[in-house]
Design a protein around this motif. Structure first.
Motif: not given
Ligand code: ZN
Length: 272
Positions: A181-183, A246-251, A266-271
């Motif tokens: 789901l993250f990807l 930290f999220c590996p994509f957006c920090g 989950f990442c609240p910004k990417c997802q």
């Molecule tokens: Zn993220």
């Protein structure tokens, strides 16, 4: 809990090693692990039998023998199945031991004791209830993008809960549902039927990608999972079990919630 990549890694390891080896002795230290046979019968039915092939269905391992019997194993929470030499110290939670004619041992070790071992005939595999209930295999062509989309459109459950349902798709558990789901950049709490075509396509790809990546790494790196040779895996989750890291994509710091009683990261910004 071992999921598809861990069980597949164990399968590959056992399948490289067990075929052609026969069983010289069996010791059952915890009878509760045998779900459909007494320890005495289990031993008598399998002595001098020879391993032919190891298959997997969902999170089940199927050890085929020359006599057309099949040992069906589910590792559940903390089960491990691996071969080793007899001089390797006996584990505290060793429940089942096969002594092979190579003088090696196949050991089932399980700290929490939820593991399951069945002995059935090859002709019963097709209709064996725990296997019959299983849904589609993620790498099987029967799970097409079209089929996946159709299943999602008919489900109002949170998408993560859908992914965990073994009767829909077999083999995905808590870790790889979070990772996929993250990807795919999809919130785990979204209703399955609310996903756009693009999100469905991304999720479909992400499931295969994350499972493949973990199989390549021989499963995940933490907890008490071990491959067929008793070694730890090397898959490092991107979000699962990484709350406040930290999220590996957006920090952005990774967040934690619960979806149908399961810890979810989950990442609240990417997802979305
Ligand atoms: Zn993220």
């Amino acid at each position: 809990m071992p999921e598809l990549p861990e069980v597949e890694t164990i399968r590959r390891g056992l399948n490289e090693h067990l075929p052609g080896l026969s069983i010289e002795e069996i010791e059952v230290f915890f009878p509760g692990i045998l779900k459909n046979e007494s320890p005495d019968n289990f031993r008598l039915r399998l002595l001098r039998d020879c391993f032919v092939q190891v298959d997997r269905k969902g999170k089940y391992l199927l050890l085929y023998l020359a006599s057309d019997q099949v040992i069906v194993i589910h590792l559940r929470m903390t089960g491990n199945l691996y071969y080793t030499t007899p001089n390797y110290p006996k584990e505290k939670h060793l429940h089942l031991l096969f002594i092979l004619d190579s003088k090696e041992e196949l050991r089932f070790v399980d700290q929490r004791k939820f593991g399951e071992v069945y002995l059935i005939l090859a002709s019963q595999v097709q209709d064996f209830p725990p296997l019959k209930k299983l849904g589609l295999e993620p790498f099987n062509s029967s799970l097409s993008l079209y089929k996946f989309e159709e299943m999602l459109k008919n489900s109002k459950r949170p998408i993560k809960q859908f992914l965990l349902d073994q009767t829909k798709i077999a083999g995905i558990g808590n870790i790889y549902a979070d990772e996929a789901l993250f990807l795919a950049k999809v919130m785990p709490t979204r209703k399955a039927d609310s996903l756009s075509r693009e999100e469905i396509r991304r999720l479909f790809r992400a499931i295969r990608e994350v499972l493949k990546k973990s199989i390549k790494a021989q499963g995940r790196t933490f907890s008490n999972y071990r491959n067929a040779r008793g070694e730890a895996g090397d898959y490092q989750p991107l979000v699962h079990d990484r709350e406040r890291k930290f999220c590996p994509f957006c920090g952005t710091p990774i967040e934690y919630t619960r979806v149908s009683q399961r810890g979810t990261f989950f990442c609240p910004k990417c997802q979305k």
